[in-house]
Design a protein around this motif. Structure first.
Motif, PDB file in Angstrom:
ATOM      1  N   GLY A 116       4.646   8.887 -13.098  1.00  0.00           N
ATOM      2  CA  GLY A 116       5.566   7.996 -13.785  1.00  0.00           C
ATOM      3  C   GLY A 116       6.647   7.463 -12.861  1.00  0.00           C
ATOM      4  N   ASN A 117       7.322   6.424 -13.315  1.00  0.00           N
ATOM      5  CA  ASN A 117       8.447   5.798 -12.642  1.00  0.00           C
ATOM      6  C   ASN A 117       8.060   5.193 -11.297  1.00  0.00           C
ATOM      7  N   PHE A 118       8.973   5.209 -10.339  1.00  0.00           N
ATOM      8  CA  PHE A 118       8.824   4.543  -9.043  1.00  0.00           C
ATOM      9  C   PHE A 118       8.444   5.578  -7.996  1.00  0.00           C
ATOM     10  N   VAL A 119       7.369   5.322  -7.255  1.00  0.00           N
ATOM     11  CA  VAL A 119       6.909   6.261  -6.236  1.00  0.00           C
ATOM     12  C   VAL A 119       6.661   5.508  -4.934  1.00  0.00           C
ATOM     13  N   VAL A 120       7.182   6.057  -3.850  1.00  0.00           N
ATOM     14  CA  VAL A 120       6.903   5.551  -2.510  1.00  0.00           C
ATOM     15  C   VAL A 120       6.065   6.595  -1.810  1.00  0.00           C
ATOM     16  N   GLY A 121       4.878   6.201  -1.339  1.00  0.00           N
ATOM     17  CA  GLY A 121       3.978   7.200  -0.774  1.00  0.00           C
ATOM     18  C   GLY A 121       3.194   6.689   0.413  1.00  0.00           C
ATOM     19  N   ALA A 122       2.581   7.625   1.108  1.00  0.00           N
ATOM     20  CA  ALA A 122       1.711   7.298   2.243  1.00  0.00           C
ATOM     21  C   ALA A 122       0.626   8.353   2.342  1.00  0.00           C
TER      22      ALA A 122
ATOM     23  N   PHE B 195       2.030  12.040   1.320  1.00  0.00           N
ATOM     24  CA  PHE B 195       3.484  12.161   1.354  1.00  0.00           C
ATOM     25  C   PHE B 195       4.047  11.149   0.370  1.00  0.00           C
ATOM     26  N   TYR B 196       4.930  11.572  -0.504  1.00  0.00           N
ATOM     27  CA  TYR B 196       5.480  10.622  -1.462  1.00  0.00           C
ATOM     28  C   TYR B 196       6.795  11.139  -2.042  1.00  0.00           C
ATOM     29  N   VAL B 197       7.578  10.177  -2.539  1.00  0.00           N
ATOM     30  CA  VAL B 197       8.859  10.471  -3.182  1.00  0.00           C
ATOM     31  C   VAL B 197       8.898   9.703  -4.495  1.00  0.00           C
ATOM     32  N   ARG B 198       9.228  10.396  -5.563  1.00  0.00           N
ATOM     33  CA  ARG B 198       9.407   9.765  -6.879  1.00  0.00           C
ATOM     34  C   ARG B 198      10.889   9.552  -7.121  1.00  0.00           C
ATOM     35  N   HIS B 199      11.233   8.391  -7.664  1.00  0.00           N
ATOM     36  CA  HIS B 199      12.636   8.088  -7.916  1.00  0.00           C
ATOM     37  C   HIS B 199      12.737   7.226  -9.169  1.00  0.00           C
ATOM     38  N   LEU B 200      13.873   7.279  -9.836  1.00  0.00           N
ATOM     39  CA  LEU B 200      14.103   6.439 -11.001  1.00  0.00           C
ATOM     40  C   LEU B 200      14.298   4.989 -10.564  1.00  0.00           C
ATOM     41  N   PHE B 201      13.671   4.069 -11.279  1.00  0.00           N
ATOM     42  CA  PHE B 201      13.795   2.650 -10.953  1.00  0.00           C
ATOM     43  C   PHE B 201      15.027   2.083 -11.662  1.00  0.00           C
ATOM     44  N   PRO B 202      15.737   1.150 -11.028  1.00  0.00           N
ATOM     45  CA  PRO B 202      16.912   0.562 -11.669  1.00  0.00           C
ATOM     46  C   PRO B 202      16.584  -0.106 -13.007  1.00  0.00           C
ATOM     47  N   ASP B 203      17.529  -0.069 -13.911  1.00  0.00           N
ATOM     48  CA  ASP B 203      17.354  -0.663 -15.234  1.00  0.00           C
ATOM     49  C   ASP B 203      17.380  -2.189 -15.122  1.00  0.00           C
TER      50      ASP B 203
ATOM     51  N   LEU C  93      16.783  -0.413  -3.693  1.00  0.00           N
ATOM     52  CA  LEU C  93      16.353   0.127  -4.983  1.00  0.00           C
ATOM     53  C   LEU C  93      16.970   1.496  -5.239  1.00  0.00           C
ATOM     54  N   LEU C  94      17.050   2.311  -4.204  1.00  0.00           N
ATOM     55  CA  LEU C  94      17.632   3.643  -4.363  1.00  0.00           C
ATOM     56  C   LEU C  94      19.130   3.576  -4.656  1.00  0.00           C
ATOM     57  N   GLN C  95      19.749   2.451  -4.280  1.00  0.00           N
ATOM     58  CA  GLN C  95      21.161   2.239  -4.565  1.00  0.00           C
ATOM     59  C   GLN C  95      21.383   1.403  -5.839  1.00  0.00           C
TER      60      GLN C  95
ATOM     61  N   ASP D 192       0.817  -1.224   0.000  1.00  0.00           N
ATOM     62  CA  ASP D 192       0.000   0.000   0.000  1.00  0.00           C
ATOM     63  C   ASP D 192       0.847   1.270   0.000  1.00  0.00           C
ATOM     64  N   SER D 193       2.105   1.157  -0.427  1.00  0.00           N
ATOM     65  CA  SER D 193       2.995   2.311  -0.380  1.00  0.00           C
ATOM     66  C   SER D 193       3.826   2.466  -1.648  1.00  0.00           C
ATOM     67  N   CYS D 194       4.413   1.371  -2.146  1.00  0.00           N
ATOM     68  CA  CYS D 194       5.291   1.442  -3.311  1.00  0.00           C
ATOM     69  C   CYS D 194       4.525   1.171  -4.597  1.00  0.00           C
ATOM     70  N   GLY D 195       4.819   1.931  -5.634  1.00  0.00           N
ATOM     71  CA  GLY D 195       4.183   1.719  -6.931  1.00  0.00           C
ATOM     72  C   GLY D 195       5.134   2.038  -8.072  1.00  0.00           C
ATOM     73  N   LEU D 196       4.900   1.385  -9.207  1.00  0.00           N
ATOM     74  CA  LEU D 196       5.768   1.543 -10.367  1.00  0.00           C
ATOM     75  C   LEU D 196       4.918   1.625 -11.621  1.00  0.00           C
TER      76      LEU D 196
END
Length: 289
Positions: A132-138, A145-153, A197-199, A18-22
């Motif tokens: 778009g891309n990878f989002v972690v939210g609540a 509250f959420y953060v968007r980040h690029l997902f690893p290839d 994932l962020l690394q 219920d938090s991470c989405g792609l």
């Protein structure tokens, strides 16, 4: 003519419940035609999807801008329904975009996410559908509250069984509460997964994806192909296999070099299922004119 395009999404990624989405490269496309006396939405999705103002897209648009002038619409959708790929969230986001265009609301992406999360109850599918891309939210006390980040290839493969699974049914098997120690462990698994994932460490992230304690072990009885498919894909080089949303679709993360082989492995596993090679959709909902 104006065209609205909204991507499919996968939610949870195992422990990110219920938090991470792609966002994924399957789409709901809505063509906005001429004004009309009443709302009509043409599609080829069958009789279960309304073609009048009771359609979710139109209902969503009217909930935001009740005085919208009716239009003729045409919808194309390659997001399979009731398979855990965010088809309902895509429809909600399409409705928000429709209201935004026709009523000239000038909604910001942040406001679109806020409206969509209010309708859906949490931002895991709708935020990546918008952004778009990878989002972690609540969603906490009515605030998003959420953060968007690029997902690893990587290779992203979807195993989509013929059978449907309604989210309501899949949620019905979840417990009302977890023991405190188990919840702490479940949270720590999710934290490591997101940090990995962020690394860009998909090996570690994949290990954490398959250790989820929030939902997959309860839903496994509704998705009997999860365990054998996970073992099979892992033996053939995958980082991880996890439920896409509430299931029954399984999303497989793998090195790009293993993608083609894994596709064939999964097709041999179940010839009635659809196996797709997908990409991360980086743009989210998009308007073309």
């Amino acid at each position: 003519m104006i065209r609205i395009q909204v991507p499919a999404t996968t939610a949870n990624l195992g422990p990110g419940f219920d938090s991470c989405g792609l966002a994924l490269s399957l789409y709901l496309t809505l063509d906005v035609g001429e004004p009309a006396e009443e709302w009509r939405i043409a599609h080829d999705l069958g009789g279960g999807i309304p073609t009048d103002a009771s359609n979710v897209i139109i209902e969503t648009a009217l909930s935001i801008a009740p005085n919208l002038e009716p239009h003729h619409l045409k919808m194309l959708c390659d997001i399979p329904a009731a398979r855990g790929l965010g088809s309902s969230s895509a429809a909600v986001v399409a409705g928000i975009e429709l209201a935004n265009i026709l009523a000239n609301l000038e909604l910001t992406p942040e406001r679109k996410v806020e409206i969509a999360a209010e309708i859906e109850g949490h931002p895991d599918n709708v935020a990546p559908a918008v952004l778009g891309n990878f989002v972690v939210g609540a969603k906490l006390d009515g605030e998003d509250f959420y953060v968007r980040h690029l997902f690893p290839d990587c290779a992203l493969l979807a195993f989509i069984p013929k059978e449907v699974l309604l989210t309501s049914e899949s949620r019905g098997v979840l417990p009302d509460q977890l023991p405190y120690k188990e919840a702490v462990k479940a949270s720590s698994i999710a934290n490591v997964m997101i940090a990995a994932l962020l690394q860009n460490d998909l090996k570690l992230a994949g290990d954490m994806m398959e250790r989820d304690l929030w939902h997959e072990k309860y839903r496994a009885k509704l998705v009997p192909h999860l365990k054998p498919l996970r073992e099979l894909t892992k033996a053939n080089g995958a980082y991880a296999a996890c439920l896409s949303g509430a299931g029954p679709t399984i999303l497989i993360f793998a090195p790009k070099s293993e993608g083609e082989n894994l596709i064939q492995v999964m097709r041999n596993f179940d010839q009635t299922a659809k196996v797709l090679s997908l990409n991360v959709e980086g743009n989210g909902s998009t308007i073309f004119s």
